[in-house]
Design a protein around this motif. Structure first.
Motif, short mmCIF file in Angstrom:
data_model
loop_
_atom_site.label_atom_id
_atom_site.label_comp_id
_atom_site.label_asym_id
_atom_site.label_seq_id
_atom_site.Cartn_x
_atom_site.Cartn_y
_atom_site.Cartn_z
N GLU A 158 38.07 12.99 58.34
CA GLU A 158 39.30 12.97 59.16
C GLU A 158 40.54 12.73 58.30
O GLU A 158 41.58 13.37 58.50
N ASN A 159 40.45 11.82 57.36
CA ASN A 159 41.59 11.54 56.48
C ASN A 159 41.94 12.76 55.62
O ASN A 159 43.11 13.06 55.38
N PHE A 160 40.91 13.45 55.16
CA PHE A 160 41.14 14.64 54.33
C PHE A 160 41.81 15.73 55.16
O PHE A 160 42.71 16.43 54.68
N ILE A 161 41.39 15.88 56.41
CA ILE A 161 41.99 16.89 57.29
C ILE A 161 43.47 16.56 57.51
O ILE A 161 44.31 17.46 57.56
N ASP A 162 43.78 15.28 57.65
CA ASP A 162 45.19 14.88 57.76
C ASP A 162 45.96 15.32 56.51
O ASP A 162 47.11 15.78 56.61
N MET A 163 45.33 15.19 55.36
CA MET A 163 45.98 15.62 54.11
C MET A 163 46.21 17.13 54.11
O MET A 163 47.25 17.62 53.65
N MET A 164 45.26 17.88 54.64
CA MET A 164 45.40 19.33 54.74
C MET A 164 46.59 19.70 55.64
O MET A 164 47.40 20.57 55.30
N ASN A 165 46.68 19.03 56.79
CA ASN A 165 47.77 19.33 57.71
C ASN A 165 49.13 18.91 57.17
O ASN A 165 50.14 19.58 57.39
N GLN A 166 49.15 17.80 56.44
CA GLN A 166 50.40 17.36 55.80
C GLN A 166 50.84 18.37 54.74
O GLN A 166 52.02 18.70 54.63
N LYS A 167 49.89 18.87 53.97
CA LYS A 167 50.20 19.87 52.95
C LYS A 167 50.72 21.15 53.60
O LYS A 167 51.67 21.77 53.10
N ALA A 168 50.11 21.54 54.71
CA ALA A 168 50.56 22.74 55.42
C ALA A 168 52.01 22.59 55.86
O ALA A 168 52.82 23.51 55.72
N ALA A 169 52.35 21.42 56.38
CA ALA A 169 53.73 21.17 56.81
C ALA A 169 54.69 21.21 55.62
O ALA A 169 55.78 21.77 55.72
N GLU A 170 54.27 20.64 54.50
CA GLU A 170 55.11 20.65 53.30
C GLU A 170 55.41 22.08 52.83
O GLU A 170 56.49 22.36 52.32
N LEU A 171 54.45 22.96 53.02
CA LEU A 171 54.60 24.35 52.57
C LEU A 171 55.37 25.21 53.57
O LEU A 171 55.61 26.39 53.30
N GLY A 172 55.75 24.63 54.70
CA GLY A 172 56.53 25.37 55.69
C GLY A 172 55.69 26.06 56.75
O GLY A 172 56.21 26.91 57.49
N CYS A 173 54.42 25.73 56.84
CA CYS A 173 53.56 26.33 57.86
C CYS A 173 53.94 25.78 59.24
O CYS A 173 54.05 24.57 59.42
N THR A 174 54.13 26.69 60.20
CA THR A 174 54.55 26.28 61.55
C THR A 174 53.56 26.70 62.63
O THR A 174 53.76 26.39 63.79
N ASN A 175 52.50 27.40 62.26
CA ASN A 175 51.52 27.87 63.25
C ASN A 175 50.10 27.50 62.84
O ASN A 175 49.15 28.23 63.12
N THR A 176 49.97 26.36 62.18
CA THR A 176 48.69 25.96 61.61
C THR A 176 48.27 24.58 62.06
O THR A 176 49.09 23.66 62.10
N HIS A 177 47.00 24.44 62.39
CA HIS A 177 46.40 23.12 62.59
C HIS A 177 44.95 23.19 62.13
O HIS A 177 44.15 23.95 62.66
N PHE A 178 44.63 22.41 61.10
CA PHE A 178 43.26 22.36 60.59
C PHE A 178 42.51 21.23 61.29
O PHE A 178 43.08 20.16 61.54
N HIS A 189 41.31 24.61 65.45
CA HIS A 189 41.43 24.94 64.03
C HIS A 189 41.96 26.37 63.93
O HIS A 189 41.23 27.33 64.17
N TYR A 190 43.24 26.50 63.62
CA TYR A 190 43.85 27.83 63.63
C TYR A 190 45.00 27.90 62.63
O TYR A 190 45.50 26.88 62.15
N THR A 191 45.41 29.11 62.33
CA THR A 191 46.54 29.34 61.44
C THR A 191 47.09 30.73 61.74
O THR A 191 46.72 31.34 62.75
N SER A 192 47.96 31.23 60.87
CA SER A 192 48.49 32.59 61.02
C SER A 192 48.44 33.26 59.66
O SER A 192 48.29 32.60 58.62
N ALA A 193 48.58 34.59 59.65
CA ALA A 193 48.56 35.31 58.38
C ALA A 193 49.70 34.84 57.47
O ALA A 193 49.53 34.69 56.26
N HIS A 194 50.87 34.60 58.07
CA HIS A 194 52.02 34.14 57.30
C HIS A 194 51.77 32.77 56.68
O HIS A 194 52.01 32.55 55.48
#
Length: 402
Positions: A158-178, A189-194
């Motif tokens: 669970e903690n690692f997944i939080d790290m994944m989602n934090q990294k996604a936000a840092e990179l500007g991802c707006t349609n992603t949730h791991f 658990h979803y994302t987008s091509a962008h």
């Protein structure tokens, strides 16, 4: 009689509120709609070279150096990623550990080593280095290794997944949730091509990741509990002799589940131009590989990188945001910032602003606030019901005494 009517009214109100709340929660979970039909939006951009309509549900082509989007078919439409998730898993693992760190299999990792799932058939207590694990995640697409690495680095999955989602936000991802580290089926658990292109761009800039993803074959030495393992990269466009071999392909990541269908992330480099292609919801290997080949061919046939690191069309016109401009139009555009925006400095990395992150944070806060409000309303209704029951009981007791 009044007591029964009161209880019935309160029950109806409570059940109605619960129904609305459950429906709202289900709509949040059902973020992915594979039935969405997307068109090639980039074909509508000013002066843009016309591109083929790929067969996959969504797709994107990005210049890895600048982050410029060259092709857009539903690139922000949310879809299930399957194992291309492991690009993010590997990036977070590399950034938060050392290659010689020890990863020992526990029951957590063993739980994903079941028949029908891509795994390395480990043994409880078997130990690998983090470097070996990254290779097995990217080349073998090992779900069990992904989960075990997540627990090892995060202390818990669970903690690692939080790290994944934090990294996604840092990179500007707006349609992603791991919601896991492997990409195994999960409605949340979803994302987008962008977003996957943004993640892939960041990963490609990491020297260790680039080395791993470009490796055709890798041998894991004998461990404390088993012999050596030999793995071949799943990405067929980088393997000479394969039907789908593509000159310039660096590597990438494949994915498939029944819900996601075939997904593919591909890195390619030619003539100083690195491209990232992401296609999602494809009907099998042939679909995703053919679509990726078309996207890469389109990119190299129509665009180039200048010595200054800019993207231009092959005939020398300027690529500015979602427009193709002459030199005069380009000079005018960069000299005249839009009234509502400050001039943006162009860098050789992904251009994303705090606005995207803020928008995501606001959405998450509104969602969280909605849950708290619902809980508060339910608590108030329950309290009201209790009070109504007590009042009714008191009235009935008085009537009996009379």
């Amino acid at each position: 009689m009044r007591l029964r009517k009161g209880i019935k009214k309160v029950s109806v109100v409570i059940m109605s509120t619960l129904t609305i709340w459950v429906s709202a929660e289900m709509s949040v979970c059902a973020a992915v709609n594979n039935g969405n039909v997307c068109t090639v939006e980039s074909n509508t951009w000013k002066g843009w070279p016309q591109a083929p309509d790929i067969s996959c549900g969504t797709g994107v082509l990005m210049d890895a150096g600048t982050g410029q989007i060259l092709y857009n078919k539903g690139m922000d439409d949310q879809r299930y990623p399957a194992s291309i998730t492991k690009v993010m898993t590997s990036l977070v693992a590399i950034e938060n550990s050392t290659l010689d760190a020890q990863v020992t299999f526990t029951e957590t990792g063993m739980a994903d080593a079941y028949s029908g799932s891509s795994n390395i058939i480990p043994q409880l207590g078997e130990t690998f280095t983090m470097e070996q694990c990254i290779y097995m995640i990217m080349l073998k697409s090992a779900n069990d290794v992904s989960t075990q690495v997540a627990e090892t680095i995060g202390g818990s999955v669970e903690n690692f997944i939080d790290m994944m989602n934090q990294k996604a936000a840092e990179l500007g991802c707006t349609n992603t949730h791991f919601n896991n580290a492997s990409g195994l089926p999960d409605e949340n658990h979803y994302t987008s091509a962008h977003d996957m292109a943004l993640i892939a761009q960041a990963a490609l800039q990491n020297e260790t990741f680039r080395q791993v993803v470009s490796t055709p074959h890798y041998v894991v030495p004998s461990t404390n509990l088993s012999g050596a393992r030999d793995y071949t990269n799943h990405h067929k466009m980088m393997l000479e002799g394969e039907r789908w071999y593509y000159d310039g392909c660096i590597g990438g990541k494949t994915g498939y589940t029944d819900a996601s269908l075939s997904t593919l992330v591909t890195f390619s480099s030619r003539d100083g131009m690195d491209l990232i292609a992401v296609v999602m919801y494809g009907l099998g290997d042939d679909a995703v590989y053919e679509d990726t080949r078309q996207l890469l061919d389109y990119g190299y046939a129509n665009f180039k990188r200048t010595e200054e690191g800019m993207v231009q069309t092959v005939d020398g016109k300027y690529v500015y945001e979602n427009q193709i401009l002459t030199e005069a139009e380009y000079q005018e555009a960069i000299a005249t910032p839009t009234p509502t925006e400050e001039p943006i400095e162009v860098t050789d990395k992904t251009n994303f602003t705090n606005e995207a992150v803020t928008k995501q944070e606001q959405t998450e806060r509104r969602a969280g606030l909605g849950v708290y409000i619902t809980i508060g309303v339910l608590a108030a209704l329950i309290l009201l019901g209790i009070i109504l029951i007590i009042v009714s009981a008191v009235h009935q007791k008085k009537r009996r005494r009379q």
